[in-house]
Scaffold this active site. Structure first.
Site: not given
Length: 91
Positions: A67-69
């Protein structure tokens, strides 16, 4: 991170019935501002999902996907390499 599914039935002092591998499956809620990796390669000391894994005393597991930051959501952690490959393989 690649995991070894060929552990012996007595690894880490655990006696696994019949010599079968004991698989672990965890659903972790990844908060925003947390990396979906084992460490922060930038050296900025940002929090990673494995900081939670360590605090909770989970066995050695790998994450399935990323998952993106700046994204929050559920991420699967497991030591079941076959399942991880099946879920992430484009085939």
């Amino acid at each position: 991170e690649e995991l070894d599914n060929k552990r012996s039935s007595s690894r880490n002092g655990r006696n696994l019935a019949g010599g079968h591998e004991l698989y672990y499956y965890f659903a972790l809620h990844k908060p925003r501002g947390c990396l979906s990796s084992t460490k922060d390669e930038t050296g900025l000391g940002r929090l990673t999902i494995y900081d939670f894994v360590t605090r909770c005393g989970f066995p050695k597991v790998g994450h399935v996907g990323r998952l993106d930051f700046d994204t929050s959501g559920v991420i699967l952690l497991t030591n079941d390499v076959k399942l991880s490959i099946a879920l992430t393989s484009p085939r």
